[in-house]
Scaffold this motif. Structure first.
Motif, short mmCIF file in Angstrom:
data_model
loop_
_atom_site.label_atom_id
_atom_site.label_comp_id
_atom_site.label_asym_id
_atom_site.label_seq_id
_atom_site.Cartn_x
_atom_site.Cartn_y
_atom_site.Cartn_z
N ALA A 96 0.87 -1.18 0.00
CA ALA A 96 0.00 0.00 0.00
C ALA A 96 0.90 1.22 0.00
O ALA A 96 1.74 1.40 0.89
N PHE A 97 0.74 2.07 -1.01
CA PHE A 97 1.68 3.15 -1.27
C PHE A 97 0.95 4.48 -1.26
O PHE A 97 -0.15 4.61 -1.81
N SER A 98 1.56 5.49 -0.63
CA SER A 98 0.92 6.80 -0.56
C SER A 98 1.89 7.89 -1.00
O SER A 98 3.10 7.77 -0.82
N VAL A 99 1.34 8.93 -1.59
CA VAL A 99 2.11 10.11 -1.96
C VAL A 99 1.38 11.31 -1.36
O VAL A 99 0.17 11.44 -1.51
N THR A 100 2.11 12.18 -0.69
CA THR A 100 1.50 13.35 -0.06
C THR A 100 2.09 14.62 -0.65
O THR A 100 2.91 14.60 -1.56
N ASN A 101 1.67 15.74 -0.15
CA ASN A 101 2.15 17.07 -0.54
C ASN A 101 1.74 17.48 -1.94
O ASN A 101 2.34 18.35 -2.55
N GLY A 102 0.74 16.79 -2.51
CA GLY A 102 0.13 17.30 -3.72
C GLY A 102 0.77 16.97 -5.04
O GLY A 102 0.32 17.42 -6.07
N ALA A 103 1.82 16.16 -5.09
CA ALA A 103 2.44 15.83 -6.38
C ALA A 103 1.65 14.73 -7.09
O ALA A 103 0.90 13.98 -6.48
N THR A 152 -3.77 6.79 -1.20
CA THR A 152 -3.10 5.52 -0.99
C THR A 152 -3.66 4.52 -1.99
O THR A 152 -4.87 4.43 -2.16
N GLN A 153 -2.78 3.77 -2.64
CA GLN A 153 -3.20 2.74 -3.60
C GLN A 153 -2.47 1.45 -3.29
O GLN A 153 -1.28 1.47 -2.96
N SER A 154 -3.17 0.32 -3.39
CA SER A 154 -2.56 -0.99 -3.13
C SER A 154 -2.14 -1.66 -4.42
O SER A 154 -2.87 -1.65 -5.41
N PHE A 155 -0.97 -2.27 -4.40
CA PHE A 155 -0.41 -3.02 -5.52
C PHE A 155 -0.25 -4.47 -5.06
O PHE A 155 0.37 -4.72 -4.03
N TYR A 156 -0.78 -5.41 -5.83
CA TYR A 156 -0.80 -6.82 -5.41
C TYR A 156 -0.24 -7.71 -6.51
O TYR A 156 -0.47 -7.46 -7.70
N ALA A 157 0.49 -8.76 -6.11
CA ALA A 157 0.99 -9.74 -7.07
C ALA A 157 0.99 -11.11 -6.41
O ALA A 157 1.17 -11.23 -5.18
N GLN A 158 0.77 -12.16 -7.23
CA GLN A 158 0.94 -13.53 -6.74
C GLN A 158 1.47 -14.39 -7.87
O GLN A 158 1.26 -14.08 -9.04
N GLN A 159 2.16 -15.47 -7.49
CA GLN A 159 2.83 -16.30 -8.48
C GLN A 159 3.09 -17.67 -7.88
O GLN A 159 3.34 -17.80 -6.68
N ILE A 160 3.05 -18.72 -8.72
CA ILE A 160 3.49 -20.05 -8.31
C ILE A 160 4.95 -20.19 -8.70
O ILE A 160 5.33 -19.97 -9.85
N PHE A 161 5.78 -20.56 -7.72
CA PHE A 161 7.22 -20.71 -7.94
C PHE A 161 7.66 -22.15 -7.71
O PHE A 161 7.22 -22.78 -6.73
N ASP A 162 8.53 -22.67 -8.58
CA ASP A 162 9.29 -23.88 -8.29
C ASP A 162 10.50 -23.44 -7.48
O ASP A 162 11.30 -22.62 -7.94
N ASN A 202 7.04 10.23 0.32
CA ASN A 202 6.54 8.99 -0.26
C ASN A 202 6.85 7.82 0.66
O ASN A 202 7.97 7.68 1.15
N GLN A 203 5.89 6.94 0.89
CA GLN A 203 6.15 5.84 1.79
C GLN A 203 5.17 4.70 1.56
O GLN A 203 4.08 4.91 1.05
N THR A 204 5.59 3.49 1.89
CA THR A 204 4.65 2.39 1.98
C THR A 204 3.89 2.56 3.29
O THR A 204 4.30 3.29 4.18
N VAL A 205 2.79 1.87 3.40
CA VAL A 205 1.92 2.06 4.56
C VAL A 205 1.83 0.76 5.34
O VAL A 205 1.59 -0.30 4.77
N GLY A 206 2.04 0.82 6.65
CA GLY A 206 2.00 -0.37 7.49
C GLY A 206 0.61 -0.73 7.95
O GLY A 206 -0.37 -0.55 7.25
N TYR A 207 0.52 -1.24 9.17
CA TYR A 207 -0.74 -1.61 9.81
C TYR A 207 -1.53 -2.65 9.00
O TYR A 207 -2.74 -2.56 8.87
N GLY A 208 -0.82 -3.63 8.46
CA GLY A 208 -1.49 -4.72 7.77
C GLY A 208 -1.86 -4.45 6.34
O GLY A 208 -2.30 -5.35 5.63
N LYS A 209 -1.68 -3.22 5.86
CA LYS A 209 -2.02 -2.92 4.47
C LYS A 209 -0.90 -3.36 3.52
O LYS A 209 -1.12 -3.48 2.32
N THR A 210 0.29 -3.56 4.04
CA THR A 210 1.42 -4.04 3.25
C THR A 210 1.83 -5.39 3.83
O THR A 210 2.24 -5.48 5.00
#
Length: 196
Positions: free
Chosen positions: A105-112, A149-159, A180-188
């Protein structure tokens, strides 16, 4: 080869029944069903290896347009110390197929403007290479002002071999000089489990 026909084999009271010795092979022919109503141990069954971790209770600053290892420093589940919260890596310890997933979960502040982001499930510190593209999820998000704040998700099967590793890399791209920062509290979060 001789056959022994019996309906039940029991060890002596309070002892262990052993089949074969070291170096022998116990063969279960095709079509035979093993029905277990007790406790099975030592088989390395699919699903016996799993973990779930998350970013702790604070954000992690990331640099613009730079792939950064996300610090998943808080364990939620860990079946056998397969996740290291100091290196933020999953090492299965047993070869097999694993479903691995992660979200940032990623956030950008200060208006950019917030332009885009990419999350990668990075095997063996390979970084952003062609073999990792199928494990990446990226999309475009534009914003003219304010905070989001926007969440980015990925999943994959790995050998995976026993000593392979997987971590999460994230790249955010934006204009301006925002905080700019990732967001904690279970969102990441970051997790996985054995499927075969």
């Amino acid at each position: 080869m001789s056959k022994l026909f019996v309906d039940q084999v029991d060890p002596k009271t309070a002892t262990t029944l052993t089949l074969g010795t070291s170096g022998d092979t116990v063969s279960i022919p095709s079509g035979v069903t093993i029905a277990n109503a007790g406790t099975a141990t030592g088989f390395g069954a699919a699903g016996s290896i799993y973990f779930l971790a998350r970013r702790g209770n604070s954000g992690q600053t990331v640099a613009n347009d730079t792939y950064t290892a996300i610090q998943m420093d808080t364990e939620m589940e860990d079946s056998g110390s397969v996740f290291n919260p100091a290196t933020y890596k999953f090492t299965p310890g047993v070869a097999g197929k694993y479903l691995v997933f992660g979200q940032v979960a990623f956030s950008v502040t200060n208006g950019a403007d917030f332009d885009s982001g990419t999350i990668i499930l990075d095997k063996n510190d390979a970084g952003y290479v062609d073999t990792n593209l199928k494990g990446a999820s990226a999309f475009f998000l534009a914003r003219s002002s304010g905070s989001a704040t926007q969440s980015f998700y990925a999943q994959q099967i790995f050998d995976m071999d026993a000593d392979d590793t997987i971590r999460i890399l994230f790249q955010g791209t934006w204009s301006g000089a925002s905080s700019n920062q990732t967001v904690g509290y279970g969102k990441t979060f970051f997790g996985g489990f054995q499927i075969a």
